[in-house]
Design an enzyme around this catalytic site. Structure first.
Site, short mmCIF file in Angstrom:
data_model
loop_
_atom_site.label_atom_id
_atom_site.label_comp_id
_atom_site.label_asym_id
_atom_site.label_seq_id
_atom_site.Cartn_x
_atom_site.Cartn_y
_atom_site.Cartn_z
N CYS A 1 38.30 185.12 -5.37
CA CYS A 1 38.07 186.85 -5.40
C CYS A 1 38.67 187.95 -5.41
O CYS A 1 40.59 187.71 -5.16
CB CYS A 1 37.49 186.68 -3.54
SG CYS A 1 37.53 188.10 -2.80
N CYS B 1 39.65 189.85 -2.93
CA CYS B 1 40.69 189.11 -1.79
C CYS B 1 42.12 189.71 -2.49
O CYS B 1 42.96 189.90 -1.86
CB CYS B 1 40.48 187.03 -2.13
SG CYS B 1 39.14 187.41 -0.96
#
Length: 139
Positions: A49, A52
């Site tokens: 991600c 993230c």
């Protein structure tokens, strides 16, 4: 004060959550934070991600700064949602759980009195001032 980081997966999350975030446990005065994240790739130490990867260092920096400036310890439960196909499943346990109703990662939640007291979604989790607002919310 200190920051205690505890890692959990979907499989062992409830045990960690129940131990660290018990509803009647607020009297001990800890700041309790949940951080939902994508799983890491062992070879690169990066998650699948991109949000993230950008937000994590900001969140950790702001949590550490808040702990230094407070008279309370901080508990940070890092909950890893799984690989991308697992997370994308609409029946993912944390998407369906009424306590969390996750729609994206990263998601940062401040937990107080048995419920989410403040929340920051994936679209703002990289913004230091927004992280500060969640971490430093009055309890």
């Amino acid at each position: 004060m200190t920051v205690e980081k505890v890692d959990a997966t979907v499989a062992d999350f409830d045990a960690h959550f129940d131990k660290l975030f018990a509803a009647g446990d607020d009297a001990e005065g800890k700041v309790k934070l949940l951080l939902f994240l994508a799983d890491r790739d062992a070879s690169s130490n990066q998650t699948w991600c991109p949000d993230c990867n950008v937000a994590e260092p900001v969140i950790y920096d702001r949590v550490e700064a808040a702990a230094k400036g407070k008279e309370k310890d901080v508990v940070l439960l890092r909950a890893y949602v799984g690989d991308k196909p697992t997370w994308r499943d609409p029946a993912h346990p944390w998407r369906a759980d009424p306590r969390f109703r996750l729609t994206g990662v990263p998601t940062l939640i401040r937990w107080e009195n048995g419920a989410a007291a403040a929340r920051l979604g994936d679209d703002e989790a990289h913004l230091a001032d927004k992280v500060d607002a969640v971490v430093n919310a009055a309890n």
